[in-house]
Scaffold this motif. Structure first.
Motif, PDB file in Angstrom:
ATOM      1  N   GLY A  51       0.825  -1.209   0.000  1.00  0.00           N
ATOM      2  CA  GLY A  51       0.000   0.000   0.000  1.00  0.00           C
ATOM      3  C   GLY A  51       0.854   1.253   0.000  1.00  0.00           C
ATOM      4  N   GLY A  52       1.938   1.251   0.792  1.00  0.00           N
ATOM      5  CA  GLY A  52       2.824   2.405   0.824  1.00  0.00           C
ATOM      6  C   GLY A  52       3.486   2.659  -0.514  1.00  0.00           C
ATOM      7  N   THR A  53       3.839   1.580  -1.226  1.00  0.00           N
ATOM      8  CA  THR A  53       4.470   1.719  -2.544  1.00  0.00           C
ATOM      9  C   THR A  53       3.511   2.349  -3.542  1.00  0.00           C
ATOM     10  OG1 THR A  53       5.815  -0.243  -2.108  1.00  0.00           O
ATOM     11  CG2 THR A  53       5.642   0.457  -4.395  1.00  0.00           C
ATOM     12  N   ILE A  54       2.272   1.877  -3.544  1.00  0.00           N
ATOM     13  CA  ILE A  54       1.276   2.435  -4.461  1.00  0.00           C
ATOM     14  C   ILE A  54       1.038   3.914  -4.139  1.00  0.00           C
ATOM     15  CG2 ILE A  54      -1.112   2.278  -5.259  1.00  0.00           C
ATOM     16  CD1 ILE A  54      -0.993  -0.727  -4.577  1.00  0.00           C
ATOM     17  N   ALA A  55       0.968   4.237  -2.846  1.00  0.00           N
ATOM     18  CA  ALA A  55       0.752   5.632  -2.444  1.00  0.00           C
ATOM     19  C   ALA A  55       1.900   6.527  -2.893  1.00  0.00           C
ATOM     20  CB  ALA A  55       0.588   5.716  -0.925  1.00  0.00           C
ATOM     21  N   ASP A  56       3.140   5.991  -2.889  1.00  0.00           N
ATOM     22  CA  ASP A  56       4.288   6.777  -3.331  1.00  0.00           C
ATOM     23  C   ASP A  56       4.311   6.954  -4.843  1.00  0.00           C
ATOM     24  OD1 ASP A  56       5.501   7.532  -0.988  1.00  0.00           O
ATOM     25  OD2 ASP A  56       6.759   5.758  -0.836  1.00  0.00           O
ATOM     26  N   ARG A  57       3.650   6.055  -5.570  1.00  0.00           N
ATOM     27  CA  ARG A  57       3.644   6.128  -7.038  1.00  0.00           C
ATOM     28  C   ARG A  57       2.608   7.103  -7.570  1.00  0.00           C
ATOM     29  NH1 ARG A  57       4.171   0.414 -10.190  1.00  0.00           N
ATOM     30  NH2 ARG A  57       6.403   0.044  -9.872  1.00  0.00           N
ATOM     31  N   MET A  58       1.608   7.444  -6.780  1.00  0.00           N
ATOM     32  CA  MET A  58       0.516   8.268  -7.268  1.00  0.00           C
ATOM     33  C   MET A  58       0.266   9.417  -6.299  1.00  0.00           C
ATOM     34  SD  MET A  58      -2.649   5.670  -6.327  1.00  0.00           S
ATOM     35  CE  MET A  58      -3.960   6.820  -6.775  1.00  0.00           C
ATOM     36  N   SER A  59      -0.735  10.215  -6.586  1.00  0.00           N
ATOM     37  CA  SER A  59      -1.138  11.261  -5.650  1.00  0.00           C
ATOM     38  C   SER A  59      -1.616  10.603  -4.357  1.00  0.00           C
ATOM     39  CB  SER A  59      -2.281  12.092  -6.251  1.00  0.00           C
ATOM     40  OG  SER A  59      -2.963  12.796  -5.241  1.00  0.00           O
ATOM     41  N   ARG A  60      -1.018  10.998  -3.237  1.00  0.00           N
ATOM     42  CA  ARG A  60      -1.407  10.389  -1.959  1.00  0.00           C
ATOM     43  C   ARG A  60      -2.835  10.751  -1.591  1.00  0.00           C
ATOM     44  NH1 ARG A  60       4.514  11.967   0.088  1.00  0.00           N
ATOM     45  NH2 ARG A  60       5.559  10.009  -0.440  1.00  0.00           N
ATOM     46  N   ARG A  61      -3.270  11.948  -1.960  1.00  0.00           N
ATOM     47  CA  ARG A  61      -4.670  12.308  -1.710  1.00  0.00           C
ATOM     48  C   ARG A  61      -5.600  11.387  -2.490  1.00  0.00           C
ATOM     49  NH1 ARG A  61      -8.341  16.610  -4.628  1.00  0.00           N
ATOM     50  NH2 ARG A  61      -8.016  14.922  -6.091  1.00  0.00           N
ATOM     51  N   ASP A  62      -5.271  11.127  -3.764  1.00  0.00           N
ATOM     52  CA  ASP A  62      -6.106  10.240  -4.579  1.00  0.00           C
ATOM     53  C   ASP A  62      -6.088   8.821  -4.036  1.00  0.00           C
ATOM     54  OD1 ASP A  62      -6.564  12.440  -6.108  1.00  0.00           O
ATOM     55  OD2 ASP A  62      -5.380  11.773  -7.837  1.00  0.00           O
ATOM     56  N   TYR A  63      -4.931   8.407  -3.519  1.00  0.00           N
ATOM     57  CA  TYR A  63      -4.855   7.063  -2.942  1.00  0.00           C
ATOM     58  C   TYR A  63      -5.782   6.956  -1.726  1.00  0.00           C
ATOM     59  CZ  TYR A  63      -3.002   2.829  -0.804  1.00  0.00           C
ATOM     60  OH  TYR A  63      -2.883   1.577  -0.258  1.00  0.00           O
ATOM     61  N   MET A  64      -5.798   7.981  -0.888  1.00  0.00           N
ATOM     62  CA  MET A  64      -6.675   7.970   0.284  1.00  0.00           C
ATOM     63  C   MET A  64      -8.144   7.916  -0.129  1.00  0.00           C
ATOM     64  SD  MET A  64      -4.396  10.784   2.298  1.00  0.00           S
ATOM     65  CE  MET A  64      -5.596  11.264   3.519  1.00  0.00           C
ATOM     66  N   LEU A  65      -8.490   8.634  -1.203  1.00  0.00           N
ATOM     67  CA  LEU A  65      -9.866   8.581  -1.712  1.00  0.00           C
ATOM     68  C   LEU A  65     -10.206   7.171  -2.180  1.00  0.00           C
ATOM     69  CD1 LEU A  65      -9.997  11.897  -3.798  1.00  0.00           C
ATOM     70  CD2 LEU A  65     -11.108  11.450  -1.596  1.00  0.00           C
TER      71      LEU A  65
END
Length: 575
Positions: free
Chosen positions: A79-93
């Motif tokens: 999950g942390g890797t995916i969040a670092d690859r994209m907008s963290r705000r969008d990942y939280m959404l």
């Protein structure tokens, strides 16, 4: 009289720290989003635990909790890797949206009385996916705050929210379960997730491209024998990064921790805290039964622990910005270890309550450091992965503590087991503390900050902005006669002279000499043209450098700074 003055200063600092959190629109929305989702998620977890107990007894509750913790620990880095690859705000959404689906499926399976798997699979997925929200949030928060002090206050506020949720969420569930049943309480979590989703959607969107900052630290001094022989290549210029696999990226958080001995010490403290958290989760029932005489007193102990943690969070808000975070974390971990040791020596009811109050008050000391220190030590591009790695180790350590506690109690007895766990935890905390003074030194005002404050170009900037820039400065030492930049070369860095002197020439003609506090390299960056002059060190010189993107972000963020830099560039070109 002095006590009154100190109290007033403390109250003023508390009010200032609270204001820094709630007056920032983006930070406020993140905190309120976390409050709504955390409250409802704790209520939801309690509802599923109650349902599991009715379906399969304590064995099913324990098995589900163990599997959930284990899978969460293993999958956090992904999950942390995916969040670092994209907008963290969008990942939280995306996390909130997925959890809405999973919680809805679990509630529907309970309502239609489907089999265990139809409930437990989506319930487990909701827990695993939901747990990755926090590393993404922790990675985003440093980009939303305006200063390290505000980050500390924001993390202290998040700790207060977490403590409130842990206490109030299960209480809400306890009240509603007897009235409306499991399904409505589970669906309450959907409302909390939607609340969180709406608030996060209003937060400023971060750009993944902003995280391409390089590792900080000293660069190797160039070889004096080769001085001046690379006119087309500037300091700090690197080779293109090699592509890495997803698994290698997922391990990036662990790699960053392993490379940094200060982070390893921090991780050791977090691991000790995790093990003891697992111990206390099991111990709280045993202590209630054996030392208070009634296992049902576990609710009272949880209330004491939650209230003390809530108070501890407010105490941290009162000292944010005045304390050394590493040492505060050591005190926090010892605040878990010592009460267990004392409780083993003096197993009295009064000691039980005092011990849980101390543990609760000290817990925010650990969590504030957990959320505030990593952003100061690692590049932003791997920050979510580092948080995910730390969360993974914390959860894994908690599972280990929960597994070991019954074994130690059965082998040594309750009192001796408490003494053993408190003693071992204290020893490990002290060993980790050996490195903490070095860590705290790194968290001190960054190198170059005092020099930046004296540069006329940057006078319009707020102190928080200057602090942020200073953390991005990379020091480089060069020998005398070294060509720092060459006329016609690529414009990729901005330079500030920390010590020594450099000579600026154009087509071999001397233009000026720059010394301590002077800057150069702004023309090519600002106008996007090749270097317009050659700069050669005339003495051994130390330069503080800022990358192209960071410099352009800096000048575009403030009209006054942009005007100053444009005026300087114009004067130099005309002159």
């Amino acid at each position: 009289m002095s006590e009154t003055v100190d109290a007033r200063r403390g109250l003023a600092l508390f009010q200032e720290n609270v204001a820094t959190v709630w007056t920032s629109r983006n930070v406020r929305r993140i905190q309120l989003a976390y409050l709504g989702s955390a409250l409802c998620q704790w209520a939801y977890a309690m509802a599923i635990m109650v349902w599991a107990y009715h379906e399969g007894g304590a064995a099913l509750v324990g098995a589900w909790a163990g599997v959930r913790f284990l899978l969460t620990a293993l999958l956090q880095p992904i999950g942390g890797t995916i969040a670092d690859r994209m907008s963290r705000r969008d990942y939280m959404l995306a996390v909130n949206a997925l959890c809405v689906v999973f919680v809805g499926l679990a509630a529907g399976a309970i309502f239609f009385d489907l089999n265990l798997w139809a409930v437990l699979v989506p319930a487990t997925l909701a827990s695993i996916v939901g747990a990755t929200f926090r590393p993404a949030q922790a990675g985003l928060l440093p980009q939303l705050v305006e200063s390290p002090k505000q980050l500390t206050s924001a993390n202290a506020t998040a700790e207060i929210i977490e403590s409130t949720a842990q206490f109030v969420g299960p209480a809400i569930a306890g009240l509603l379960l007897g009235v409306v049943g499991v399904v409505p309480v589970a669906l309450l979590n959907v409302l909390g997730l939607v609340w969180s989703l709406v608030l996060v959607a209003g937060v400023a969107r971060d750009r993944p491209g902003e995280r391409a900052d390089a590792e900080g630290g000293e660069q190797a001094s160039p070889d004096a024998d080769n001085a001046g022989e690379q006119p087309g290549r500037e300091l700090g210029e690197g080779e293109p990064a090699e592509k890495t696999s997803f698994l290698a990226e997922a391990a990036g958080g662990f790699v960053a921790i392993a490379k940094d001995r200060d982070l390893l010490a921090l991780t050791g403290l977090i691991a000790v805290n995790g093990i003891l958290a697992g111990v206390v989760n099991v111990l709280i029932v045993v202590v209630a039964a054996h030392m208070l005489g009634d296992a049902n007193q576990v609710g009272l102990l949880n209330a004491v622990l939650g209230a003390a943690t809530f108070i501890g969070g407010f105490l941290i808000l009162g000292v944010a910005g005045r304390v050394r975070l590493g040492r505060l974390m050591v005190i926090g971990v010892l605040g878990w270890c010592v009460p267990l040791l004392v409780l083993g020596v003096a197993p009295e009811a009064a000691v039980v309550f005092v011990a849980f109050v101390v543990i609760g008050v000290c817990d925010p000391m650990i969590n504030v450091g957990f959320g505030t220190i990593p952003p100061r030590l690692v590049p932003n591009r791997v920050l979510s992965r580092v948080f995910a790695a730390l969360e993974s180790m914390l959860i894994g350590a908690a599972a280990l503590g929960a597994f070991l506690t019954p074994i130690l109690i059965g082998w040594l007895g309750l009192g001796a087991a408490l003494i053993a766990m408190g003693t071992v935890g204290t020893v490990f905390a002290i060993l980790c503390a050996i490195r903490i003074p070095h860590l705290d030194a790194r968290l001190a005002p960054p190198r170059g900050l005092s020099l930046l404050e004296k540069v006329d170009l940057f006078r319009p900037l707020a102190p928080a902005t200057l602090d942020r820039i200073a953390h991005k400065l990379e020091p480089v030492s060069v020998p005398a006669d070294y060509v720092v930049i060459a006329e016609g070369g690529v414009s990729d860095r901005f330079y500030l002279v920390e010590s020594g002197t450099v000579e600026v020439t154009k087509e071999g003609r001397p233009l000026r000499t720059e010394g301590v506090g002077d800057v150069f390299g702004e023309i090519g960056l600002l106008r996007d043209v090749p270097r317009t002059a050659t700069v050669r060190a005339t003495t051994p010189t130390v330069l503080l450098t800022l990358g192209r993107d960071d410099f352009l972000d800096l000048v575009s963020s403030d009209v006054g700074v942009l005007g100053n830099v444009q005026d300087l560039a114009t004067r130099r070109l005309v002159g």
